[in-house]
Design a protein around this motif. Structure first.
Motif, mmCIF file in Angstrom:
data_model
loop_
_atom_site.group_PDB
_atom_site.id
_atom_site.type_symbol
_atom_site.label_atom_id
_atom_site.label_comp_id
_atom_site.label_asym_id
_atom_site.label_seq_id
_atom_site.Cartn_x
_atom_site.Cartn_y
_atom_site.Cartn_z
ATOM 1 N N UNK A 165 0.829 -1.214 0.000
ATOM 2 C CA UNK A 165 0.000 0.000 0.000
ATOM 3 C C UNK A 165 0.861 1.260 0.000
ATOM 4 N N UNK A 166 1.959 1.225 0.712
ATOM 5 C CA UNK A 166 2.863 2.374 0.734
ATOM 6 C C UNK A 166 3.516 2.560 -0.630
ATOM 7 N N UNK A 167 3.999 1.471 -1.201
ATOM 8 C CA UNK A 167 4.656 1.546 -2.516
ATOM 9 C C UNK A 167 3.699 2.082 -3.579
ATOM 10 N N UNK A 168 2.416 1.732 -3.452
ATOM 11 C CA UNK A 168 1.414 2.187 -4.416
ATOM 12 C C UNK A 168 0.950 3.609 -4.137
ATOM 13 N N UNK A 169 1.424 4.203 -3.037
ATOM 14 C CA UNK A 169 1.041 5.566 -2.715
ATOM 15 C C UNK A 169 -0.314 5.690 -2.048
ATOM 16 N N UNK A 170 -0.852 4.594 -1.572
ATOM 17 C CA UNK A 170 -2.165 4.634 -0.933
ATOM 18 C C UNK A 170 -2.077 4.969 0.553
ATOM 19 N N UNK A 171 -0.920 4.738 1.133
ATOM 20 C CA UNK A 171 -0.628 5.179 2.496
ATOM 21 C C UNK A 171 0.792 5.729 2.488
ATOM 22 N N UNK A 172 1.155 6.424 3.544
ATOM 23 C CA UNK A 172 2.501 6.990 3.623
ATOM 24 C C UNK A 172 3.091 6.681 4.995
ATOM 25 N N UNK A 173 3.714 5.508 5.096
ATOM 26 C CA UNK A 173 4.291 5.085 6.368
ATOM 27 C C UNK A 173 5.798 4.846 6.275
ATOM 28 N N UNK A 174 6.290 4.649 5.060
ATOM 29 C CA UNK A 174 7.694 4.306 4.861
ATOM 30 C C UNK A 174 8.365 5.325 3.961
ATOM 31 N N UNK A 175 9.659 5.478 4.131
ATOM 32 C CA UNK A 175 10.412 6.312 3.188
ATOM 33 C C UNK A 175 10.322 5.668 1.810
ATOM 34 N N UNK A 176 10.336 6.488 0.775
ATOM 35 C CA UNK A 176 10.181 5.990 -0.595
ATOM 36 C C UNK A 176 11.160 4.889 -0.952
ATOM 37 N N UNK A 177 12.422 5.077 -0.601
ATOM 38 C CA UNK A 177 13.423 4.057 -0.944
ATOM 39 C C UNK A 177 13.193 2.778 -0.149
ATOM 40 N N UNK A 178 12.722 2.897 1.087
ATOM 41 C CA UNK A 178 12.442 1.713 1.905
ATOM 42 C C UNK A 178 11.297 0.924 1.285
ATOM 43 N N UNK A 179 10.236 1.611 0.910
ATOM 44 C CA UNK A 179 9.085 0.942 0.304
ATOM 45 C C UNK A 179 9.469 0.273 -1.015
ATOM 46 N N UNK A 180 10.276 0.969 -1.806
ATOM 47 C CA UNK A 180 10.686 0.420 -3.103
ATOM 48 C C UNK A 180 11.506 -0.856 -2.913
ATOM 49 N N UNK A 181 12.515 -0.811 -2.055
ATOM 50 C CA UNK A 181 13.378 -1.977 -1.823
ATOM 51 C C UNK A 181 12.590 -3.103 -1.158
ATOM 52 N N UNK A 182 11.785 -2.757 -0.162
ATOM 53 C CA UNK A 182 11.004 -3.766 0.541
ATOM 54 C C UNK A 182 10.029 -4.477 -0.399
ATOM 55 N N UNK A 183 9.469 -3.735 -1.356
ATOM 56 C CA UNK A 183 8.535 -4.361 -2.288
ATOM 57 C C UNK A 183 9.248 -5.374 -3.161
ATOM 58 N N UNK A 184 10.481 -5.100 -3.544
ATOM 59 C CA UNK A 184 11.249 -6.067 -4.331
ATOM 60 C C UNK A 184 11.601 -7.299 -3.493
ATOM 61 N N UNK A 185 11.839 -7.093 -2.208
ATOM 62 C CA UNK A 185 12.066 -8.231 -1.308
ATOM 63 C C UNK A 185 10.794 -9.087 -1.238
ATOM 64 N N UNK A 186 9.650 -8.434 -1.167
ATOM 65 C CA UNK A 186 8.364 -9.141 -1.161
ATOM 66 C C UNK A 186 8.201 -9.961 -2.437
ATOM 67 N N UNK A 187 8.536 -9.386 -3.572
ATOM 68 C CA UNK A 187 8.429 -10.113 -4.841
ATOM 69 C C UNK A 187 9.318 -11.364 -4.809
ATOM 70 N N UNK A 188 10.540 -11.207 -4.323
ATOM 71 C CA UNK A 188 11.437 -12.355 -4.218
ATOM 72 C C UNK A 188 10.898 -13.414 -3.274
ATOM 73 N N UNK A 189 10.378 -12.984 -2.141
ATOM 74 C CA UNK A 189 9.796 -13.895 -1.153
ATOM 75 C C UNK A 189 8.617 -14.658 -1.771
ATOM 76 N N UNK A 190 7.749 -13.943 -2.470
ATOM 77 C CA UNK A 190 6.592 -14.579 -3.102
ATOM 78 C C UNK A 190 7.028 -15.558 -4.181
ATOM 79 N N UNK A 191 8.009 -15.152 -4.974
ATOM 80 C CA UNK A 191 8.497 -16.035 -6.045
ATOM 81 C C UNK A 191 9.113 -17.300 -5.455
#
Length: 124
Positions: free
Chosen positions: A63-89
């Protein structure tokens, strides 16, 4: 990207509901944790409860990466989302290798959907 993030959160909410039912002793273990137990033993019930927390963290990241909430720094959300993609894969592999036909039939498509939706959010 917001639509993909919302779809991802809905899927995570469904998974969280499923994991909560497992943690409470529902006889659905054939769909999770290797499918060896119809009712999960205590350590796996705890694992199911912990997974709900993990799903909540993933939802916040998406939700943060998509801009629907603002809880994380932009770079944190971006990197964390890629970690999520790897985890899901990576989750596709153990689900596909499960001895449980039920787990393979349900959780492999779910893992693929999580990966695809996560990728859309990460790219966005």
């Amino acid at each position: 990207m917001p639509l993909a993030a919302l779809a991802l959160v809905v899927l995570l909410a469904l998974l969280a509901t499923f994991q909560i039912t497992l943690a409470l002793g529902a006889p659905l273990g054939r769909f999770a944790w290797g499918g060896r137990h119809e009712v999960l033993p205590r350590p796996l019930r705890l694992g199911s409860a912990v997974s709900v927390v993990v799903y909540a963290v993933i939802a916040v990241i998406a939700l943060d990466r998509a801009g629907l909430i603002d809880m994380l720094a932009g770079s944190v959300a971006r990197i964390a989302m890629w970690v999520v993609v790897g985890y899901a894969a990576l989750s596709i592999v153990p689900n596909a290798l499960s001895r449980s036909r039920s787990e393979r039939a349900v959780m492999v498509p779910v893992s693929i959907a999580l990966t695809a939706l996560g990728l859309l959010v990460a790219i966005g």
